[in-house]
Design a protein around this motif. Structure first.
Motif, short mmCIF file in Angstrom:
data_model
loop_
_atom_site.label_atom_id
_atom_site.label_comp_id
_atom_site.label_asym_id
_atom_site.label_seq_id
_atom_site.Cartn_x
_atom_site.Cartn_y
_atom_site.Cartn_z
N THR A 35 0.83 -1.20 0.00
CA THR A 35 0.00 0.00 0.00
C THR A 35 0.87 1.25 0.00
O THR A 35 1.83 1.36 0.75
CB THR A 35 -0.91 0.02 1.25
OG1 THR A 35 -1.74 -1.13 1.21
CG2 THR A 35 -1.77 1.27 1.26
N LYS A 36 0.53 2.22 -0.86
CA LYS A 36 1.29 3.45 -0.93
C LYS A 36 1.17 4.22 0.37
O LYS A 36 0.08 4.42 0.90
CB LYS A 36 0.77 4.31 -2.10
CG LYS A 36 1.59 5.57 -2.33
CD LYS A 36 1.06 6.33 -3.54
CE LYS A 36 1.88 7.59 -3.77
NZ LYS A 36 1.38 8.34 -4.96
N ALA A 37 2.32 4.65 0.91
CA ALA A 37 2.33 5.35 2.19
C ALA A 37 1.63 6.69 2.08
O ALA A 37 1.67 7.36 1.04
CB ALA A 37 3.77 5.55 2.66
N LEU A 38 0.98 7.10 3.15
CA LEU A 38 0.35 8.42 3.18
C LEU A 38 1.42 9.50 3.23
O LEU A 38 2.48 9.32 3.82
CB LEU A 38 -0.55 8.54 4.43
CG LEU A 38 -1.69 7.53 4.58
CD1 LEU A 38 -2.45 7.82 5.87
CD2 LEU A 38 -2.62 7.56 3.39
N ASN A 39 1.14 10.64 2.59
CA ASN A 39 2.07 11.75 2.70
C ASN A 39 1.84 12.48 4.02
O ASN A 39 0.89 12.19 4.76
CB ASN A 39 1.94 12.70 1.49
CG ASN A 39 0.53 13.25 1.34
OD1 ASN A 39 -0.11 13.63 2.32
ND2 ASN A 39 0.04 13.31 0.10
N SER A 40 2.70 13.43 4.33
CA SER A 40 2.62 14.11 5.63
C SER A 40 1.30 14.86 5.81
O SER A 40 0.74 14.90 6.91
CB SER A 40 3.80 15.07 5.80
OG SER A 40 3.82 16.03 4.75
N ALA A 41 0.79 15.44 4.73
CA ALA A 41 -0.48 16.16 4.82
C ALA A 41 -1.61 15.21 5.18
O ALA A 41 -2.49 15.53 5.99
CB ALA A 41 -0.77 16.89 3.51
N LEU A 157 -6.25 8.14 16.24
CA LEU A 157 -4.91 7.58 16.37
C LEU A 157 -4.00 8.14 15.28
O LEU A 157 -4.47 8.49 14.20
CB LEU A 157 -4.97 6.05 16.26
CG LEU A 157 -5.88 5.36 17.28
CD1 LEU A 157 -5.97 3.88 16.97
CD2 LEU A 157 -5.38 5.58 18.70
N PRO A 158 -2.70 8.22 15.55
CA PRO A 158 -1.77 8.71 14.52
C PRO A 158 -1.82 7.82 13.28
O PRO A 158 -1.75 6.60 13.39
CB PRO A 158 -0.40 8.63 15.21
CG PRO A 158 -0.70 8.66 16.68
CD PRO A 158 -2.01 7.95 16.83
N ALA A 159 -1.97 8.42 12.13
CA ALA A 159 -2.06 7.66 10.88
C ALA A 159 -0.67 7.32 10.37
O ALA A 159 -0.28 7.67 9.26
CB ALA A 159 -2.84 8.46 9.84
N SER A 160 0.09 6.60 11.20
CA SER A 160 1.45 6.21 10.84
C SER A 160 1.56 4.69 10.87
O SER A 160 0.96 4.03 11.73
CB SER A 160 2.46 6.84 11.81
OG SER A 160 2.16 6.50 13.15
N ASP A 161 2.32 4.14 9.94
CA ASP A 161 2.46 2.69 9.85
C ASP A 161 3.07 2.10 11.11
O ASP A 161 3.96 2.69 11.73
CB ASP A 161 3.32 2.32 8.64
CG ASP A 161 2.62 2.63 7.32
OD1 ASP A 161 1.42 2.98 7.36
OD2 ASP A 161 3.27 2.53 6.27
N ASP A 173 -1.62 -3.53 16.32
CA ASP A 173 -0.62 -2.91 15.45
C ASP A 173 -1.34 -2.42 14.20
O ASP A 173 -1.86 -3.23 13.42
CB ASP A 173 0.47 -3.90 15.07
CG ASP A 173 1.38 -4.24 16.24
OD1 ASP A 173 1.49 -3.42 17.16
OD2 ASP A 173 1.95 -5.35 16.24
N PHE A 174 -1.37 -1.10 14.03
CA PHE A 174 -1.95 -0.52 12.82
C PHE A 174 -0.83 -0.50 11.77
O PHE A 174 -0.08 0.45 11.65
CB PHE A 174 -2.49 0.88 13.12
CG PHE A 174 -3.72 0.85 13.99
CD1 PHE A 174 -4.99 0.96 13.45
CD2 PHE A 174 -3.61 0.69 15.37
CE1 PHE A 174 -6.13 0.92 14.25
CE2 PHE A 174 -4.74 0.65 16.18
CZ PHE A 174 -6.00 0.76 15.62
#
Length: 211
Positions: A35-41, A157-161, A173-174
Protein backbone atom coordinates in the motif's frame (compact mmCIF):
# COMPACT_ATOMS: atom_id res chain seq x y z
CA UNK A 1 -11.06 -46.97 -11.56
CA UNK A 2 -13.09 -48.33 -8.63
CA UNK A 3 -15.66 -46.26 -6.70
CA UNK A 4 -13.29 -46.23 -3.71
CA UNK A 5 -10.42 -44.92 -5.82
CA UNK A 6 -12.66 -42.27 -7.33
CA UNK A 7 -13.81 -41.22 -3.87
CA UNK A 8 -10.23 -41.03 -2.56
CA UNK A 9 -9.11 -39.01 -5.58
CA UNK A 10 -12.06 -36.66 -5.18
CA UNK A 11 -11.32 -36.21 -1.48
CA UNK A 12 -7.67 -35.41 -2.18
CA UNK A 13 -8.66 -32.91 -4.85
CA UNK A 14 -11.12 -31.13 -2.53
CA UNK A 15 -8.52 -31.00 0.25
CA UNK A 16 -5.91 -29.59 -2.13
CA UNK A 17 -8.42 -27.02 -3.39
CA UNK A 18 -9.19 -25.91 0.16
CA UNK A 19 -5.47 -25.52 0.90
CA UNK A 20 -4.97 -23.53 -2.32
CA UNK A 21 -7.88 -21.22 -1.44
CA UNK A 22 -6.54 -20.64 2.06
CA UNK A 23 -3.10 -19.86 0.66
CA UNK A 24 -4.66 -17.46 -1.85
CA UNK A 25 -6.58 -15.70 0.93
CA UNK A 26 -3.39 -15.55 2.97
CA UNK A 27 -1.61 -13.90 0.05
CA UNK A 28 -4.41 -11.34 -0.19
CA UNK A 29 -4.13 -10.63 3.52
CA UNK A 30 -0.42 -9.97 3.19
CA UNK A 31 -0.68 -7.93 -0.01
CA UNK A 32 -1.36 -4.71 1.86
CA UNK A 33 2.36 -4.32 2.54
CA UNK A 34 2.55 -2.68 -0.91
CA UNK A 35 0.00 0.00 0.00
CA UNK A 36 1.29 3.45 -0.93
CA UNK A 37 2.33 5.35 2.19
CA UNK A 38 0.35 8.42 3.18
CA UNK A 39 2.07 11.75 2.70
CA UNK A 40 2.62 14.11 5.63
CA UNK A 41 -0.48 16.16 4.82
CA UNK A 42 -2.64 13.03 4.86
CA UNK A 43 -1.07 11.78 8.08
CA UNK A 44 -1.87 15.08 9.81
CA UNK A 45 -5.31 15.45 8.28
CA UNK A 46 -8.07 16.16 10.80
CA UNK A 47 -10.41 13.17 11.16
CA UNK A 48 -13.66 12.45 12.96
CA UNK A 49 -15.33 9.17 13.87
CA UNK A 50 -18.07 8.50 11.33
CA UNK A 51 -21.46 7.35 12.70
CA UNK A 52 -22.17 5.33 9.56
CA UNK A 53 -19.66 3.24 7.61
CA UNK A 54 -19.66 0.34 5.17
CA UNK A 55 -16.53 -1.63 4.32
CA UNK A 56 -15.40 -5.02 3.08
CA UNK A 57 -12.27 -7.02 3.69
CA UNK A 58 -10.65 -10.23 4.94
CA UNK A 59 -9.96 -11.55 8.43
CA UNK A 60 -7.42 -14.20 9.41
CA UNK A 61 -7.91 -15.67 12.90
CA UNK A 62 -5.46 -17.97 14.69
CA UNK A 63 -6.62 -19.59 17.93
CA UNK A 64 -6.60 -22.89 19.83
CA UNK A 65 -9.28 -25.54 20.10
CA UNK A 66 -8.74 -28.66 22.23
CA UNK A 67 -5.09 -27.60 22.57
CA UNK A 68 -4.70 -27.69 18.78
CA UNK A 69 -3.85 -24.61 16.68
CA UNK A 70 -6.63 -23.51 14.34
CA UNK A 71 -6.71 -20.96 11.52
CA UNK A 72 -9.81 -19.43 9.96
CA UNK A 73 -9.82 -17.02 7.03
CA UNK A 74 -13.09 -15.33 6.09
CA UNK A 75 -14.30 -12.42 4.06
CA UNK A 76 -16.47 -9.87 5.79
CA UNK A 77 -18.93 -7.13 4.92
CA UNK A 78 -19.33 -4.58 7.73
CA UNK A 79 -22.28 -2.14 7.81
CA UNK A 80 -22.38 0.11 10.86
CA UNK A 81 -24.93 2.76 11.82
CA UNK A 82 -25.64 4.47 15.16
CA UNK A 83 -28.56 2.07 15.69
CA UNK A 84 -27.18 -1.28 14.63
CA UNK A 85 -24.39 -3.32 13.10
CA UNK A 86 -24.66 -5.89 10.30
CA UNK A 87 -21.79 -8.30 9.56
CA UNK A 88 -21.76 -10.90 6.79
CA UNK A 89 -19.02 -13.57 6.92
CA UNK A 90 -18.13 -15.49 3.75
CA UNK A 91 -15.93 -18.45 2.82
CA UNK A 92 -12.97 -18.37 0.38
CA UNK A 93 -15.45 -19.45 -2.30
CA UNK A 94 -17.69 -16.49 -1.54
CA UNK A 95 -20.42 -18.52 0.15
CA UNK A 96 -22.10 -16.88 3.12
CA UNK A 97 -21.05 -18.52 6.39
CA UNK A 98 -23.13 -16.40 8.73
CA UNK A 99 -24.98 -13.13 8.97
CA UNK A 100 -24.93 -11.24 12.24
CA UNK A 101 -26.92 -8.30 13.52
CA UNK A 102 -26.49 -6.33 16.74
CA UNK A 103 -28.68 -3.54 18.12
CA UNK A 104 -29.96 -2.28 21.44
CA UNK A 105 -31.96 -5.50 21.90
CA UNK A 106 -28.95 -7.81 21.58
CA UNK A 107 -27.26 -9.85 18.88
CA UNK A 108 -28.60 -12.40 16.38
CA UNK A 109 -26.68 -14.91 14.25
CA UNK A 110 -28.11 -16.76 11.27
CA UNK A 111 -26.55 -19.72 9.44
CA UNK A 112 -27.92 -21.79 6.57
CA UNK A 113 -30.25 -24.62 7.63
CA UNK A 114 -29.99 -23.67 11.30
CA UNK A 115 -32.25 -21.92 13.72
CA UNK A 116 -31.21 -18.30 14.45
CA UNK A 117 -29.14 -17.86 17.62
CA UNK A 118 -29.36 -14.87 19.96
CA UNK A 119 -27.12 -13.51 22.72
CA UNK A 120 -26.35 -10.29 24.54
CA UNK A 121 -23.52 -9.43 22.11
CA UNK A 122 -21.79 -10.61 18.94
CA UNK A 123 -18.64 -11.77 20.73
CA UNK A 124 -20.64 -14.31 22.74
CA UNK A 125 -22.53 -15.50 19.67
CA UNK A 126 -19.33 -16.16 17.72
CA UNK A 127 -17.51 -18.07 20.45
CA UNK A 128 -20.56 -20.21 21.22
CA UNK A 129 -21.43 -21.06 17.61
CA UNK A 130 -18.24 -20.77 15.53
CA UNK A 131 -15.60 -21.50 18.19
CA UNK A 132 -13.77 -18.19 17.75
CA UNK A 133 -14.55 -14.53 18.14
CA UNK A 134 -13.41 -11.01 17.27
CA UNK A 135 -13.55 -7.86 19.45
CA UNK A 136 -16.53 -6.30 17.70
CA UNK A 137 -17.15 -3.57 20.31
CA UNK A 138 -13.62 -2.23 19.87
CA UNK A 139 -13.56 -2.64 16.10
CA UNK A 140 -16.42 -0.18 15.75
CA UNK A 141 -13.80 2.51 16.42
CA UNK A 142 -10.53 0.75 15.53
CA UNK A 143 -11.56 0.07 11.91
CA UNK A 144 -11.80 3.83 11.45
CA UNK A 145 -8.45 4.48 13.15
CA UNK A 146 -9.86 5.63 16.49
CA UNK A 147 -9.89 4.46 20.09
CA UNK A 148 -12.45 5.28 22.76
CA UNK A 149 -11.51 6.84 26.09
CA UNK A 150 -13.12 5.68 29.34
CA UNK A 151 -15.69 8.46 29.01
CA UNK A 152 -16.60 7.32 25.49
CA UNK A 153 -14.78 10.14 23.72
CA UNK A 154 -13.31 9.16 20.34
CA UNK A 155 -9.54 9.64 20.06
CA UNK A 156 -8.00 9.79 16.57
CA UNK A 157 -4.91 7.58 16.37
CA UNK A 158 -1.77 8.71 14.52
CA UNK A 159 -2.06 7.66 10.88
CA UNK A 160 1.45 6.21 10.84
CA UNK A 161 2.46 2.69 9.85
CA UNK A 162 3.06 0.17 12.65
CA UNK A 163 1.47 2.36 15.29
CA UNK A 164 0.94 0.18 18.39
CA UNK A 165 -1.96 0.50 20.82
CA UNK A 166 -3.07 -1.33 23.96
CA UNK A 167 -6.84 -1.22 24.35
CA UNK A 168 -9.54 -3.38 25.95
CA UNK A 169 -6.98 -6.07 26.74
CA UNK A 170 -5.78 -6.26 23.12
CA UNK A 171 -2.49 -5.27 21.55
CA UNK A 172 -3.13 -3.66 18.18
CA UNK A 173 -0.62 -2.91 15.45
CA UNK A 174 -1.95 -0.52 12.82
CA UNK A 175 0.38 -1.85 10.16
CA UNK A 176 -0.65 0.37 7.26
CA UNK A 177 -3.10 3.12 6.33
CA UNK A 178 -4.77 4.30 3.15
CA UNK A 179 -6.95 7.08 1.76
CA UNK A 180 -10.27 6.39 0.03
CA UNK A 181 -12.02 9.41 -1.48
CA UNK A 182 -10.22 11.63 0.99
CA UNK A 183 -11.05 9.45 4.01
CA UNK A 184 -8.00 8.27 5.96
CA UNK A 185 -8.40 4.87 7.61
CA UNK A 186 -6.36 1.75 8.46
CA UNK A 187 -5.58 -0.69 5.67
CA UNK A 188 -4.32 -3.51 7.91
CA UNK A 189 -4.65 -4.10 11.64
CA UNK A 190 -3.01 -6.96 13.56
CA UNK A 191 -4.48 -7.86 16.96
CA UNK A 192 -3.09 -10.09 19.73
CA UNK A 193 -4.56 -11.36 23.00
CA UNK A 194 -4.14 -14.34 25.32
CA UNK A 195 -7.62 -15.58 26.25
CA UNK A 196 -8.98 -18.24 28.59
CA UNK A 197 -11.48 -19.52 26.03
CA UNK A 198 -9.38 -20.03 22.90
CA UNK A 199 -5.79 -19.49 24.05
CA UNK A 200 -3.52 -17.06 22.25
CA UNK A 201 -5.41 -15.22 19.53
CA UNK A 202 -3.82 -13.57 16.53
CA UNK A 203 -6.12 -11.67 14.20
CA UNK A 204 -5.19 -9.92 10.96
CA UNK A 205 -7.73 -7.61 9.35
CA UNK A 206 -7.32 -6.17 5.86
CA UNK A 207 -9.78 -3.57 4.60
CA UNK A 208 -10.16 -3.92 0.84
CA UNK A 209 -13.05 -1.56 0.08
CA UNK A 210 -14.45 1.46 1.87
CA UNK A 211 -17.78 3.00 0.92
Amino acid sequence: MTHLALYQASTKFITALKVLLLLSFGALLGACSTTKALNSAQQNQSRSLQPQVQLQGRISIQYQQNDQPQTVIVGFDWQQTPQDLHITLSSPLGQTIATIQENASGARLEQAKQEPKVAANIESLLIENLGWTIPVSGLKAWLQGFDLAANGQAIALPASDYYRLQSQGWQLDFVSWQADAGIIHPKRIDLYKNTEQVGEMKIRIVIEEWQ
